[in-house]
Design an enzyme around this catalytic site. Structure first.
Site, mmCIF file in Angstrom:
data_model
loop_
_atom_site.group_PDB
_atom_site.id
_atom_site.type_symbol
_atom_site.label_atom_id
_atom_site.label_comp_id
_atom_site.label_asym_id
_atom_site.label_seq_id
_atom_site.Cartn_x
_atom_site.Cartn_y
_atom_site.Cartn_z
ATOM 1 N N SER A 1 29.545 37.051 37.789
ATOM 2 C CA SER A 1 29.813 37.550 39.136
ATOM 3 C C SER A 1 29.898 39.067 39.084
ATOM 4 O O SER A 1 30.483 39.617 38.156
ATOM 5 C CB SER A 1 31.148 37.011 39.669
ATOM 6 O OG SER A 1 30.950 35.767 40.293
ATOM 7 N N GLU B 1 39.537 32.957 42.662
ATOM 8 C CA GLU B 1 39.359 33.509 41.326
ATOM 9 C C GLU B 1 39.055 35.002 41.312
ATOM 10 O O GLU B 1 39.434 35.714 40.390
ATOM 11 C CB GLU B 1 38.300 32.736 40.540
ATOM 12 C CG GLU B 1 36.906 32.737 41.128
ATOM 13 C CD GLU B 1 35.933 32.019 40.174
ATOM 14 O OE1 GLU B 1 35.756 32.525 39.048
ATOM 15 O OE2 GLU B 1 35.388 30.981 40.536
ATOM 16 N N SER C 1 30.744 31.675 32.198
ATOM 17 C CA SER C 1 29.586 30.782 32.058
ATOM 18 C C SER C 1 28.433 31.368 32.843
ATOM 19 O O SER C 1 27.294 31.412 32.395
ATOM 20 C CB SER C 1 29.917 29.405 32.616
ATOM 21 O OG SER C 1 31.144 28.948 32.117
ATOM 22 N N ARG D 1 31.940 40.630 46.655
ATOM 23 C CA ARG D 1 31.061 40.099 45.611
ATOM 24 C C ARG D 1 29.651 40.540 45.961
ATOM 25 O O ARG D 1 29.125 40.184 47.024
ATOM 26 C CB ARG D 1 31.156 38.581 45.567
ATOM 27 C CG ARG D 1 30.337 37.952 44.447
ATOM 28 C CD ARG D 1 30.518 36.440 44.435
ATOM 29 N NE ARG D 1 29.929 35.801 43.264
ATOM 30 C CZ ARG D 1 28.671 35.391 43.185
ATOM 31 N NH1 ARG D 1 27.863 35.587 44.202
ATOM 32 N NH2 ARG D 1 28.213 34.793 42.084
#
Lengths: 433, 782
Positions: free
Chosen positions: A258, A201, A255, A270
């Site tokens: 990141s 993703e 939701s 990340r």
């Protein structure tokens, strides 16, 4: 397309004549357009109408042609299955030749017609018409890019529709990203006979962001920021581009949240994430106010006053806490006033919704700012569906970045807030990396 | 302890006026009190004052032996003197009692010098008028954060085992940190209604580098809205029973499993309250409270880590009412910090966290007295200990012990510092066994100390034959110490790591509390008398031996002397029943070589080499031990050309020789022995006090003068003698110079544990690794 979770047979009425509710305009920004009312008329089941043509031979021929042109066969989808929402982008070719038209299987046609002629699907599926990109050239084909979303919990209905429409007979690769690509992989296989091409993703997100920013040459700019974030009266949205964006802090608020540090198109990491995201805002709002949708929650928040719920610095110190440079208006304790019984009884649902929004937004701002400092990055790009129709949060983020960094940090936003993952998945289909 | 009932304090603070305080136990020494400070929080008031305590000390004074030998054959005279020492008192109680407490203070306050009371905390404003009216003192407000930091610095510097790591599932939930002399820089994360993150760089330099509005107030306020539960600690109770996974959206809810690519496990929370985004599902109060607790703890932990990283700090202390004594929040914060730093940073908590504001406010008011130039010690007798009143720890306990929590700190006469010869002061742990973690050992030692209590009481009474009320005081001592032992059985972590040392020290503190400063004074006196008579004979017989025989005899002498010890149960039994038990008998009792730990051969080899520059000798018992065991050994060192520093206790502990006693003994020996005499005269034999009054030895808290002497004399050998100093403590202590640890194990349980038997010998000679001794051939340090 039956995106609703309630497969009621009496909904399954074809209405081929339904007029598309609104035509997208690419020359100026579309007003925000909601379709969250159940729309049984649009909940068609084209699948049933085409079910008798499932064995059409033309699909094979079509695929054969496409391969020759080193293009994947239509339909072109990109999908991002998140924790709350499924985001779907669909490329509608507008340059279909007569020959192609003739060869096109009925399945494909009906899907195209269904998707492009409706703006709402089932009870919960929505096409964000204002985001549609027209006259786009993708892989040598000209067409329009459509942006569709529906709640993840209605995915079974979507799969059912895929099965009914014999989507699998089109032999297309379905590129999907998001956690749901993994979680529902077997459901896709079992229920709709579809194989997913699973994609990471974050890879998709970055690819999507960079792509959409680059293609928007005409029409409203993809990227924008807020000028005068400190002054509510003069705080206006200004277009900009992501030229020389690196290094870039990319904050994706779905939701959960990141936070990525992006150094180039294929070099990123990340940095961290937080579980206090859009899901938390909506989850808490539902518990506190009894609402059930994001739009409802936002609407309430827009009418509330968070300072009745939060304890401010001035509530404790009577004004600024000068020793530490804390202004009186700063929130000292989110929901801090709610420790008092009397105050709990005097606040409205709207106040609570507003406080929840402010709390979550400021917290994201705070973590983002710390990451920017730790990573030594000055440009922050906020994306994700939490920001959809949520100008309140965007302005708060813009202000928080500006104020606490003393103007060092700049907050940027993108029009296609939550669709980048899906776009990235589509790009993977067209140009496998 | 929860700062609960903030909202209800108006109603409750008038309610408890009728309460009667047990005055002599709570506001102690009020008659001498001065310099008050008060910290009024949301629900708890912390009062601080300074007072002077008058108590008895045992002094020894030499008779003039040249004038008359007639003084009952006694070597020296023992007298009890009154001494005044300084003590800090801190009392914590619920705001409900504030009025009663102020009345009580007013009635008992004799000192009229005091004009102001320093105040801090959110409630200081609210109670200002009440305090000024009741006490007639002017309330002088101090900045909350400044007080907090000042208090934090003070406890970190002065209280060993102040900071701890919390590990819910470990054998011991509390892992106490050793005192690092270098406390700066650190990060203090204060979680009150909001969160303040403060970087502290030095005593006076600190900066609020950040904070968050999501704090204890958010947990309380939002929790109250969600669960209709009003009280903070009830919310925590709810949370401890809930399952957050029914409310939170986990990674596996999105991915179906873990997000392997990023290494995010499936149980990780992807979105707090992500599952409650629906109108048609009910959630339990417990589950929502748990989810909220996780959300807030994780968020605070994450921010704390980001700030710690940005400022490159690894010590992060957490405090504030959200944390205060609550295992539930300590656990979630610890978890969060571990997660976000991958274990690189540890969440640290403080035993006296609740007192920081009051301590700081007090220090602000006492600046002219320079409290920071002294060392202070926690008085175990007068302090309640960690979680004495924690509601979620033990609700019954709370009901029993009332709602008053106390901390007392004694000003130590000497400033305490590290022994400069510690190899790594930051990792030095004095105690060999941590009884907090070692349950069987804890069982044994608690039992052992309880068993020994009767004997201690008996000796305490016997030490004061002229005082008729001694029996009553001794009985009070018995009750107090027994109560401490019971508390420690329930809460071994109450005063930091539980160790044999802390059990011994607590007993000494309790004895002092009831004016039994030196129960062994007369026994020591008698033993010293007897032993001195044998000194010359002993030295003479040693001098008749060959060099090698002599070296061994000297070591055996020290070991045999060390058998004479009233502190060890097995020995005190023998001594009590058979006073004739002699030096020769002790030698016979000793284990034959090879000893349990035996590096005598290496030591002997070393002695064949060049003499040491200077030896530091930590001595143990009076009587035979010091006179017939240690002194001949010292004499030999001096003869070899080694300077000797004899370090003895500043104050009495069991039958250990004190510095005062040792001065007299050494003079008497010098009168008989030209080697000792010359040593003293030429300043090659020094008697220095250790700064301690414990039967054990903490090398990180030693008299500053001793440290100075050690440095000046270029000490290259440290000798530690006795079970308390070389086995219970310092057995594993690593020194930067050669060291010799000698002890006889006079406890059969401990002997068993170490794989030996009663009267097994530990002779541990060590040379620091990486510091080969060039002068003495090839021997491998053990």
């Amino acid at each position: 397309m039956a995106f609703n979770g309630h497969q009621r047979d009496d909904d399954d009425i074809i209405d081929e004549n339904e007029t598309p509710s609104k035509q997208p305009r690419s020359d100026k920004e579309m007003p925000v357009h909601f379709r969250n009312e159940p729309n049984s008329e649009s909940a068609t089941t084209a699948g049933r109408a085409t079910s008798d043509r499932r064995t059409s031979q033309s699909a094979t021929r079509h695929r054969h042609d496409s391969v020759k042109k080193t293009r994947p066969p239509f339909p072109w989808f990109g999908m991002d299955i998140g924790g709350t929402l499924v985001k779907l982008v669909y490329f509608e070719p507008k340059d279909i030749t007569a020959e192609e038209e003739q060869e096109e299987v009925e399945n494909l046609k009906s899907i195209r017609r269904y998707l492009t002629s409706n703006t709402a699907y089932g009870k919960t599926g929505i096409r964000d018409v204002h985001l549609e990109l027209q006259d786009l050239t993708l892989c040598g084909r000209k067409g329009n890019l459509h942006f569709i979303r529906f709640p993840t919990h209605d995915l079974p209905a979507f799969l059912q529709m895929g099965r009914d429409k014999h989507f699998s007979s089109l032999h297309t690769t379905l590129c999907a990203t998001g956690g749901g690509a993994y979680k529902f992989e077997s459901d896709f296989r079992m229920m709709a006979d579809l194989e997913l091409h699973k994609l990471d993703e974050l890879d998709c997100l970055i690819r999507g962001v960079l792509y959409l920013d680059s293609v928007m040459s005409s029409g409203p700019s993809e990227c924008y920021y807020f000028e005068n974030p400190a002054d509510p009266d003069h705080c206006v949205q200004k277009p900009c581009t992501l030229e020389n964006p690196y290094p870039l802090l990319l904050v994706n608020i779905g939701s959960g949240v990141s936070i990525l540090a992006v150094y180039s198109e294929d070099n990123y990491k990340r940095v961290t994430g937080t579980s206090l995201g859009g899901g938390t805002f909506l989850g808490l709002c539902c518990l506190l106010t009894g609402c059930s949708t994001f739009e409802e929650a936002l609407e309430m928040a827009s009418q509330g006053e968070s300072t009745r719920v939060d304890k401010l610095v001035r509530d404790i110190y009577g004004g600024d806490y000068e020793r530490f440079g804390l202004p009186g208006w700063a929130v000292a304790s989110s929901f801090g006033n709610m420790m008092s019984k009397e105050k709990r009884e005097s606040v409205s649902k709207e106040d609570l919704a507003r406080a929840t929004l402010v709390t979550i937004t400021n917290n994201i701002g705070s973590i983002t700012r710390m990451c920017a400092l730790n990573e030594n990055i000055e440009t922050v790009l906020f994306v994700g569906n939490f920001l959809r129709v949520n100008t309140l949060s965007m302005k708060l983020l813009a202000y928080a970045m500006d104020y606490w960094s003393k103007g060092q940090l700049k907050a940027l936003f993108l029009r296609h807030e939550g669709y980048f993952g899906a776009v990235g998945a589509l790009l993977e289909l067209l140009h496998p990396s | 302890m929860a700062e609960c009932g903030r909202v209800d304090s108006n109603t409750s603070h008038t309610m408890d006026k009728s309460i009667t305080l047990p005055p002599d136990e709570i506001f102690r020494n009020l008659e001498n009190a001065k310099r008050f400070a008060i910290d009024i929080g949301g629900s708890l008031t912390k009062l601080a004052y300074y007072s002077t305590v008058q108590h008895k000390v045992a002094k020894v004074r030499s008779f003039d032996h040249t004038a008359k030998e007639a003084a009952g054959d006694k070597l020296y005279e023992i007298s009890m003197q009154e001494e005044v020492t300084a003590r800090l008192h801190f009392i914590k109680f619920e705001n409900a009692y504030i009025e009663t407490c102020l009345d009580f203070i007013k009635d008992h306050l004799v000192n009229t010098e005091t004009k102001v009371i320093k105040a801090t905390g959110g409630g200081a404003h609210k109670f200002k008028e009440l305090i000024e009216r009741k006490l007639g003192l002017k309330v002088d407000k101090e900045d909350e954060m400044t007080c907090l930091i000042k208090g934090c610095n003070f406890v970190l510097r002065n209280i060993p085992h102040e900071a701890f790591v919390y590990a819910k599932h470990a054998d011991s939930e509390f892992r106490f940190q050793t005192t690092n002399p270098d406390i700066f820089p650190y990060l203090l994360v204060n979680i009150g209604s909001g969160v303040s993150i403060v970087k502290v760089e030095s005593e006076d330099k600190f900066e609020r580098i950040g904070g968050s509005s999501i704090g204890g107030g958010t947990f309380w306020g939002l929790g109250a809205l969600l669960t209709k539960t009003k009280r903070f600690d009830e919310l925590l109770q709810l949370a401890s029973k809930g399952q957050h996974a029914s409310v939170d959206m986990l990674v596996k809810d999105i991915y179906g499993g873990s997000y392997g690519y990023l290494g995010l496990t499936g149980d990780l929370i992807a979105s707090s309250f992500g599952k409650s985004a629906t109108a048609d599902k009910e959630f339990s109060k417990e589950d929502m409270a748990k989810s909220l607790l996780h959300m807030i703890s994780n968020d605070i932990g994450q921010l704390a880590c980001l700030y710690a990283k940005l400022h490159n700090l690894s010590r992060v202390y957490f405090g504030g009412f959200f944390i205060r004594g609550h295992p539930v929040t300590m656990h979630t914060i610890t978890y969060s910090i571990n997660f976000f730093t991958k274990g690189e940073v540890q969440a640290l908590f403080l035993r006296h966290e609740g007192y920081l504001g009051a301590i700081g406010a007090f220090l602000k008011g006492a600046e002219e007295d320079n409290p920071n130039q002294y060392s202070w010690g926690e008085n175990y007798a007068g302090s309640s200990g960690l979680m004495s009143v924690s509601p979620d720890m033990n609700p019954m306990q709370r009901a029993r012990s009332g709602t008053f929590d106390m901390l007392e700190m004694d000003r130590l006469e000497r400033q305490l510092v590290n022994l400069p010869l510690l190899q790594d002061p930051s990792s030095y742990i004095p105690d060999t066994v941590d009884l907090t973690e070692d349950a069987p050992a804890r069982e044994y030692w608690l039992y052992c100390f309880e068993e020994a209590l009767d004997g201690v009481v008996k000796r305490a009474v016997a030490s004061q034959p002229d005082m008729p009320e001694a029996a009553l005081r001794a009985e009070k001592f018995r009750q107090k110490y027994r109560h401490k032992l019971q508390t420690l059985r329930q809460q071994p972590f109450a005063y930091g790591s539980l160790t044999v040392r802390s059990l011994l020290d607590t007993r000494e503190h309790c004895l002092n509390e009831f004016n039994f400063p030196d129960p062994y004074s007369k026994i020591k006196q008698r033993e010293n008398d007897i032993a001195l008579k044998y000194y010359q004979k002993a030295v003479k017989s040693l001098d008749e031996l060959s060099w090698e025989e002599k070296q061994f005899a000297l070591v055996r002498g020290v070991l045999a002397g060390n058998v004479f010890d009233w502190g060890a149960k097995a020995v005190s039994d023998v001594l009590e029943s058979d006073p004739e038990f002699g030096f020769e008998e002790a030698k016979r009792q000793l284990e034959e070589r090879p000893w349990l730990v035996d590096s005598y051969d290496q030591w002997l080899e070393r002695l064949k080499g060049p003499p040491h520059k200077c030896a530091l000798f930590f001595v143990d018992n009076s009587g035979v031990d010091i006179i017939l065991g240690v002194m001949p050994f010292v004499r030999e060192l001096l003869s070899r050309g080694t300077e000797v520093v004899l370090a003895s206790n500043s104050g009495p502990a069991l039958n250990d020789v004190t510095n005062g006693e040792l001065q007299i003994l050494t003079e008497r020996i010098a009168a008989m022995d030209p080697v000792i005499e010359a040593g003293l005269r030429e300043d090659r034999l020094l008697l220095v006090q250790s700064g301690s009054s414990s039967p054990c030895l903490d090398l990180s808290r030693l008299d500053k003068v001793l440290a100075m002497v050690v440095r000046e004399r270029q000490t290259d050998l440290v000798i530690i003698e006795g079970m308390g100093r070389a086995i219970h403590t310092n057995y594993y202590a690593m020194l930067s110079c050669e060291s010799l640890k000698m002890a006889v194990i006079k406890n059969s349980w401990l002997a068993d544990r170490l794989g030996g038997k009663l009267f097994s010998v530990v002779f541990k000679y060590e040379v620091p690794v990486g510091k080969p001794n060039k002068d003495c051939g090839a021997f491998s340090p053990c």
